[in-house]
Motif scaffolding. Structure first.
Motif, PDB file in Angstrom:
ATOM      1  N   ILE A  78       0.653  -1.322  -0.029  1.00 35.05           N
ATOM      2  CA  ILE A  78       0.052  -0.057   0.034  1.00 35.05           C
ATOM      3  C   ILE A  78       0.785   1.360   0.113  1.00 35.05           C
ATOM      4  N   GLU A  79       2.061   1.295   0.895  1.00 32.02           N
ATOM      5  CA  GLU A  79       2.719   2.378   0.922  1.00 32.02           C
ATOM      6  C   GLU A  79       3.679   2.702  -0.366  1.00 32.02           C
ATOM      7  N   LYS A  80       4.179   1.349  -0.922  1.00 35.49           N
ATOM      8  CA  LYS A  80       4.849   1.737  -2.266  1.00 35.49           C
ATOM      9  C   LYS A  80       3.685   2.258  -3.361  1.00 35.49           C
ATOM     10  N   SER A  81       2.770   1.804  -3.367  1.00 39.84           N
ATOM     11  CA  SER A  81       1.902   2.138  -4.209  1.00 39.84           C
ATOM     12  C   SER A  81       1.753   3.575  -4.319  1.00 39.84           C
ATOM     13  N   PHE A  82       1.370   4.101  -3.215  1.00 42.42           N
ATOM     14  CA  PHE A  82       1.292   5.549  -3.023  1.00 42.42           C
ATOM     15  C   PHE A  82       2.638   6.332  -3.582  1.00 42.42           C
ATOM     16  N   ALA A  83       3.911   5.738  -2.901  1.00 46.41           N
ATOM     17  CA  ALA A  83       5.049   6.084  -3.440  1.00 46.41           C
ATOM     18  C   ALA A  83       5.361   6.477  -4.678  1.00 46.41           C
ATOM     19  N   LEU A  84       5.265   5.230  -5.503  1.00 44.06           N
ATOM     20  CA  LEU A  84       5.479   5.100  -6.755  1.00 44.06           C
ATOM     21  C   LEU A  84       4.773   5.985  -7.666  1.00 44.06           C
ATOM     22  N   GLY A  85       3.371   6.048  -7.346  1.00 43.28           N
ATOM     23  CA  GLY A  85       2.654   7.076  -8.039  1.00 43.28           C
ATOM     24  C   GLY A  85       3.166   8.249  -7.953  1.00 43.28           C
ATOM     25  N   ARG A  86       3.459   8.765  -6.583  1.00 48.49           N
ATOM     26  CA  ARG A  86       3.944  10.148  -6.395  1.00 48.49           C
ATOM     27  C   ARG A  86       5.191  10.486  -7.045  1.00 48.49           C
ATOM     28  N   LEU A  87       6.041   9.408  -7.259  1.00 49.46           N
ATOM     29  CA  LEU A  87       7.609   9.564  -7.925  1.00 49.46           C
ATOM     30  C   LEU A  87       7.269   9.919  -9.352  1.00 49.46           C
ATOM     31  N   ARG A  88       6.702   9.031 -10.115  1.00 47.53           N
ATOM     32  CA  ARG A  88       5.979   9.278 -11.336  1.00 47.53           C
ATOM     33  C   ARG A  88       5.674  10.653 -11.590  1.00 47.53           C
ATOM     34  N   ARG A  89       4.794  11.119 -10.952  1.00 49.09           N
ATOM     35  CA  ARG A  89       4.461  12.359 -11.231  1.00 49.09           C
ATOM     36  C   ARG A  89       5.528  13.484 -11.068  1.00 49.09           C
ATOM     37  N   GLU A  90       6.233  13.456  -9.773  1.00 51.01           N
ATOM     38  CA  GLU A  90       7.400  14.101  -9.965  1.00 51.01           C
ATOM     39  C   GLU A  90       8.507  13.970 -10.924  1.00 51.01           C
ATOM     40  N   ALA A  91       8.547  12.877 -11.361  1.00 46.46           N
ATOM     41  CA  ALA A  91       9.454  12.595 -12.552  1.00 46.46           C
ATOM     42  C   ALA A  91       9.025  13.669 -13.765  1.00 46.46           C
ATOM     43  N   ARG A  92       7.748  13.185 -14.095  1.00 51.21           N
ATOM     44  CA  ARG A  92       7.116  13.915 -15.200  1.00 51.21           C
ATOM     45  C   ARG A  92       7.230  15.504 -14.896  1.00 51.21           C
ATOM     46  N   ARG A  95      22.147  15.289 -10.941  1.00 48.01           N
ATOM     47  CA  ARG A  95      21.586  13.783 -11.177  1.00 48.01           C
ATOM     48  C   ARG A  95      21.902  13.102  -9.648  1.00 48.01           C
ATOM     49  N   LYS A  96      22.964  13.306  -9.176  1.00 50.19           N
ATOM     50  CA  LYS A  96      23.172  13.003  -7.922  1.00 50.19           C
ATOM     51  C   LYS A  96      22.069  13.125  -6.847  1.00 50.19           C
ATOM     52  N   ALA A  97      21.827  14.311  -6.694  1.00 49.70           N
ATOM     53  CA  ALA A  97      20.767  14.773  -5.829  1.00 49.70           C
ATOM     54  C   ALA A  97      19.491  14.233  -6.069  1.00 49.70           C
ATOM     55  N   VAL A  98      18.955  14.151  -7.483  1.00 47.76           N
ATOM     56  CA  VAL A  98      17.963  13.210  -7.892  1.00 47.76           C
ATOM     57  C   VAL A  98      18.147  11.793  -7.552  1.00 47.76           C
ATOM     58  N   LEU A  99      18.930  11.339  -7.881  1.00 48.73           N
ATOM     59  CA  LEU A  99      19.232   9.786  -7.446  1.00 48.73           C
ATOM     60  C   LEU A  99      19.049   9.409  -5.853  1.00 48.73           C
ATOM     61  N   LYS A 100      19.449  10.302  -5.211  1.00 46.20           N
ATOM     62  CA  LYS A 100      19.498  10.344  -3.751  1.00 46.20           C
ATOM     63  C   LYS A 100      17.793  10.355  -3.269  1.00 46.20           C
ATOM     64  N   SER A 101      17.275  11.082  -3.861  1.00 48.67           N
ATOM     65  CA  SER A 101      15.922  11.404  -3.482  1.00 48.67           C
ATOM     66  C   SER A 101      14.933  10.238  -3.921  1.00 48.67           C
ATOM     67  N   VAL A 102      15.242   9.588  -5.160  1.00 46.21           N
ATOM     68  CA  VAL A 102      14.561   8.605  -5.740  1.00 46.21           C
ATOM     69  C   VAL A 102      14.776   7.235  -4.845  1.00 46.21           C
ATOM     70  N   ARG A 103      16.018   7.087  -4.397  1.00 39.47           N
ATOM     71  CA  ARG A 103      16.338   6.044  -3.565  1.00 39.47           C
ATOM     72  C   ARG A 103      15.407   5.973  -2.296  1.00 39.47           C
ATOM     73  N   LEU A 104      14.989   7.274  -1.724  1.00 36.82           N
ATOM     74  CA  LEU A 104      14.324   7.060  -0.487  1.00 36.82           C
ATOM     75  C   LEU A 104      12.747   6.322  -0.716  1.00 36.82           C
ATOM     76  N   ALA A 105      12.393   6.093  -1.977  1.00 39.88           N
ATOM     77  CA  ALA A 105      11.495   5.208  -2.112  1.00 39.88           C
ATOM     78  C   ALA A 105      11.500   3.811  -2.188  1.00 39.88           C
ATOM     79  N   GLU A 106      12.830   3.429  -2.202  1.00 42.53           N
ATOM     80  CA  GLU A 106      13.047   1.848  -2.237  1.00 42.53           C
ATOM     81  C   GLU A 106      13.340   1.035  -0.947  1.00 42.53           C
TER      82      GLU A 106
END
Length: 221
Positions: free
Chosen positions: A40-54, A107-118
């Protein structure tokens, strides 16, 4: 005297099971609950991450977005890139080196932020790979107890064998119930996070390129 009918409902099988098998069932049930919480948590996190990437990709295409309330990944990229951009291009630095410096920081900052969802995916991976074997252990243990009871009673009728075997097999069923959703969710989230990470990293590079070509007076500080 007729034998007391055995309760073959899930609750009845659990209550009649051996203490070791009960412990296996409880552990698998808790693992399943933890997995669903992660799902449940990752479903919301993945949706948010996709919106932020767009949104980050949109900021790279349309610089006017930089002046608006940017999404989280856009803010992260700008916080990392703007200080380098304000320093400007060094006297001995080529255009490519300046752009690479911006690109590396963002890229380093973005990658660090994305990894918070893992974090949490390890729970899905572990449950998916281990739960069937834990359930199988409970089944083997329960069947061993059933055969021990058969040997002690000298009665091999189905009425005597069936309840113990049913309780033992119920442990395997719980293991599969815990493992199957965990494996499916893990594969889905890994693929989704990989795609979102690639999109975000590509957008960060595009934004770094756009920023390297932007004169200071065109971007309000």
């Amino acid at each position: 005297m007729n034998p007391v009918p055995h309760d073959f409902s899930p609750l009845g099988l659990f209550l009649a099971a051996d203490p070791v098998v009960k412990a296996v069932m409880i552990g698998l049930a808790l693992a399943s609950i933890a997995c669903w919480a992660v799902i449940i948590e990752k479903s919301f996190a993945l949706g948010r991450l996709r919106r932020e990437a767009r949104a980050l990709a949109g900021a790279a295409v349309n610089p006017s977005i930089l002046h608006e309330g940017a999404a989280d990944l856009t803010s992260v990229a700008l916080r990392a890139g703007l200080p380098e951009w304000r320093l400007g291009q060094g006297l001995q630095e080529t255009d490519g080196e300046f752009r690479a410096r911006l690109d590396g920081a963002m890229r380093k900052a973005v990658l660090k932020s994305v990894r918070l969802a893992e974090p949490g995916l390890q729970i899905l991976a572990t449950t998916g790979s281990v739960a069937p074997f834990v359930g199988l252990f409970g089944t083997v243990w329960g069947i061993m107890n059933s055969f021990t009871g058969i040997a002690a009673s000298n009665d091999t009728s189905l009425a005597v064998v069936a309840p113990g075997i049913a309780e033992a097999l119920f442990a395997t069923a719980i293991g599969l119930v815990a493992a199957i959703p965990a494996v499916m969710a893990y594969n889905r989230f890994v693929g989704g996070l990989t795609g979102a990470r690639q999109e975000a990293m590509s957008a960060a590079s595009d934004l770094a390129l756009r920023l390297s070509r932007t004169p200071r007076q065109q971007l309000a500080e």
